[in-house]
Design an enzyme around this catalytic site. Structure first.
Site, PDB file in Angstrom:
ATOM      1  N   HIS A   1       0.801  -1.232   0.000  1.00  0.00           N
ATOM      2  CA  HIS A   1       0.000   0.000   0.000  1.00  0.00           C
ATOM      3  C   HIS A   1       0.832   1.278   0.000  1.00  0.00           C
ATOM      4  CE1 HIS A   1       1.008  -0.192   4.269  1.00  0.00           C
ATOM      5  NE2 HIS A   1       0.688   1.075   4.344  1.00  0.00           N
TER       6      HIS A   1
HETATM    7  C1  UD1 Z   1      -1.985   5.476   6.136  1.00  0.00           C
HETATM    8  C2  UD1 Z   1      -0.673   5.919   6.812  1.00  0.00           C
HETATM    9  C3  UD1 Z   1       0.384   4.861   6.610  1.00  0.00           C
HETATM   10  C4  UD1 Z   1      -0.099   3.502   7.075  1.00  0.00           C
HETATM   11  C5  UD1 Z   1      -1.402   3.171   6.371  1.00  0.00           C
HETATM   12  C6  UD1 Z   1      -1.973   1.855   6.820  1.00  0.00           C
HETATM   13  C7  UD1 Z   1      -0.112   8.321   6.878  1.00  0.00           C
HETATM   14  C8  UD1 Z   1       0.671   9.371   6.221  1.00  0.00           C
HETATM   15  N1  UD1 Z   1      -0.196   7.152   6.195  1.00  0.00           N
HETATM   16  O1  UD1 Z   1      -1.736   5.388   4.750  1.00  0.00           O
HETATM   17  O2  UD1 Z   1       1.534   5.213   7.355  1.00  0.00           O
HETATM   18  O3  UD1 Z   1       0.870   2.533   6.773  1.00  0.00           O
HETATM   19  O4  UD1 Z   1      -2.354   4.211   6.660  1.00  0.00           O
HETATM   20  O5  UD1 Z   1      -3.165   1.565   6.155  1.00  0.00           O
HETATM   21  O6  UD1 Z   1      -0.640   8.535   7.938  1.00  0.00           O
HETATM   22  N2  UD1 Z   1      -9.321   4.862   2.326  1.00  0.00           N
HETATM   23  C9  UD1 Z   1     -10.501   4.193   2.355  1.00  0.00           C
HETATM   24  N3  UD1 Z   1     -11.009   3.842   3.579  1.00  0.00           N
HETATM   25  C10 UD1 Z   1     -10.372   4.118   4.746  1.00  0.00           C
HETATM   26  C11 UD1 Z   1      -9.181   4.826   4.696  1.00  0.00           C
HETATM   27  C12 UD1 Z   1      -8.649   5.187   3.486  1.00  0.00           C
HETATM   28  O7  UD1 Z   1     -11.096   3.899   1.333  1.00  0.00           O
HETATM   29  O8  UD1 Z   1     -10.888   3.769   5.825  1.00  0.00           O
HETATM   30  C13 UD1 Z   1      -8.758   5.224   1.011  1.00  0.00           C
HETATM   31  C14 UD1 Z   1      -8.976   6.657   0.626  1.00  0.00           C
HETATM   32  O9  UD1 Z   1      -9.286   6.673  -0.729  1.00  0.00           O
HETATM   33  C15 UD1 Z   1      -7.627   7.306   0.834  1.00  0.00           C
HETATM   34  C16 UD1 Z   1      -6.658   6.153   0.604  1.00  0.00           C
HETATM   35  O10 UD1 Z   1      -7.360   4.987   1.030  1.00  0.00           O
HETATM   36  O11 UD1 Z   1      -7.436   8.353  -0.045  1.00  0.00           O
HETATM   37  C17 UD1 Z   1      -5.400   6.289   1.402  1.00  0.00           C
HETATM   38  O12 UD1 Z   1      -5.701   6.489   2.781  1.00  0.00           O
HETATM   39  P1  UD1 Z   1      -4.761   7.430   3.704  1.00  0.00           P
HETATM   40  O13 UD1 Z   1      -5.223   7.385   5.116  1.00  0.00           O
HETATM   41  O14 UD1 Z   1      -4.589   8.754   3.037  1.00  0.00           O
HETATM   42  O15 UD1 Z   1      -3.353   6.760   3.591  1.00  0.00           O
HETATM   43  P2  UD1 Z   1      -2.923   5.273   3.700  1.00  0.00           P
HETATM   44  O16 UD1 Z   1      -2.341   4.909   2.386  1.00  0.00           O
HETATM   45  O17 UD1 Z   1      -4.027   4.405   4.240  1.00  0.00           O
END
Ligand code: UD1
Length: 369
Positions: A216
């Site tokens: 991821h």
């Molecule tokens: C975040 C953390 C990362 C961690 C990861 C674990 C930061 C900078 N990044 O990254 O360190 O390893 O979580 O998962 O804090 N989304 C959903 N549902 C959710 C959450 C996110 O669909 O419940 C989607 C959204 O489209 C979002 C994308 O996933 O834009 C990324 O989520 P985000 O929280 O921005 O970063 P992660 O890649 O999950």
């Protein structure tokens, strides 16, 4: 009555939940002990950085985490917007609650956002999983680690390399305390339930005969060339050994944006994100873990399951030093995989203080300040 320390514990994203759970349970056990010299009044704040059932709620259920006292519901957005929204919401919580300590975990945006708020309000901050460094400032998590550790009061490290990194950055010795790896507290406490998981049967794979894949990191999945190469490599791998791949929402989004597909009948079992017990079960029984997650590098080390980390660096070098983990890249993945598959199915040893007792040491450290 013994003195009471009021703690705010912050959890925002998936990797925080298995770290906050054991501390809450340890505080409850501690408070139930009539001879304890300090009581802990814990308030749990969920920032809402992760919000899907599969990314958040399932961990609360499986790990027995109580309903958060506050949910800031910040959701997904750019780094600046997400960090700012956590700060705005959390400042109000701190002003209302006036805790003795804020306890933050790991390296996500919620960690650094809440630390900034509390420090400026004169609230002491303890950082659990302090001192880890990848040396790679292109990773958002590395910036979060550096900022959090530079301003938090008590830096609770999982392994000795964390202490060394902090000393090298000039942190005073009295701010650093080696407590061990709190993720392992959750793992130890949930092992029996994880072993009852039906995930292997559901995927139709046998213990010791599948690869457990999670990816991821933006550097791997947000780049078209990189994700295309990864998808090609996974198809080749799956033709020989089944691949079980729960797909993170970020990765799913990018697969769809780049028009990539991993065919179901190619031996790739693509799943929605799995819960904690299923993930631990998949890690214990895999022939090999291929990941870019920090947590899985550690959990595989606990089980001595060989791990290939698809990153140019790791902030968890202890997992490499003990022998269970090694770094890989797309161009050498096939070769690295062959080498690992030719070696023993169990590699490495348990690092010091990965013993399931880290939460107790954290409470003792907080009470001692
Ligand atoms: C975040 C953390 C990362 C961690 C990861 C674990 C930061 C900078 N990044 O990254 O360190 O390893 O979580 O998962 O804090 N989304 C959903 N549902 C959710 C959450 C996110 O669909 O419940 C989607 C959204 O489209 C979002 C994308 O996933 O834009 C990324 O989520 P985000 O929280 O921005 O970063 P992660 O890649 O999950």
């Amino acid at each position: 009555m013994p003195p009471t320390l009021k703690l705010i514990l912050v959890a925002g994203a998936r990797p925080n939940f298995m770290k906050v759970a054991p501390l809450i349970h340890a505080a409850r056990r501690h408070n139930a002990d009539a001879s304890a010299a300090t009581r802990f009044d814990c308030r749990l704040v969920h920032t809402g950085q992760h919000y899907d059932d599969a990314m958040s709620e399932v961990f609360f259920r499986e790990l027995g985490i109580p309903k958060p006292d506050v949910n800031l519901n910040v959701g997904s957005s750019s780094h600046a917007t997400q960090t700012a929204n956590v700060m705005i919401g959390f400042e109000k919580v701190c002003l209302d609650e006036k805790p003795d300590w804020l306890v933050v975990f790991g390296d996500v945006n919620s960690t650094v956002a809440c630390t900034l708020v509390a420090v400026k309000l004169g609230i002491k901050v303890a950082h659990v999983e302090a001192g880890l460094r990848s040396g790679d400032r292109t990773m958002p998590e590395e910036i979060n680690r550096l900022v959090t550790d530079s301003i938090a009061d008590l830096l609770l490290t999982p392994s000795e390399d964390g202490n060394e990194n902090l000393r090298r950055e000039g942190v005073a010795e009295e701010r650093i305390k080696l407590v061990g790896n709190i993720m392992i507290d959750s793992l130890v406490a949930n092992l029996e339930q994880a072993r009852r998981s039906k995930i292997l049967q559901e995927c139709g794979v046998q213990p010791g005969n599948y690869l457990y894949v999670t990816l991821h990191r933006p550097a791997n999945v947000d780049d078209r060339a990189s994700l295309t190469a990864i998808a090609g490599e996974l198809k080749r791998l799956a033709a020989k050994t089944p691949v079980v791949f729960p797909v993170h929402p970020r990765t799913r989004k990018m697969f769809s944006e780049f028009g990539l597909e991993l065919n179901g009948d190619s031996g790739c079992h693509l799943l929605d994100p799995v819960g904690y017990h299923d993930s631990v079960c998949l890690t214990e029984n895999a022939r090999l873990v291929l990941t870019d997650s920090g947590g899985l590098q550690e959990e595989s080390t606990y089980f001595r399951t060989p791990c290939l980390t698809l990153r140019p660096n790791t902030e968890r070098p202890v997992t490499i030093n003990v022998g269970s983990n090694r770094l890989t890249k797309i161009s050498t993945l096939a070769e690295d995989l062959n080498q690992v598959l030719a070696a023993s199915p169990r590699l490495g040893r348990l690092p010091e203080m990965w013993d399931g007792k880290t939460s107790e040491r954290i409470l003792a450290a907080l009470a001692a300040v």
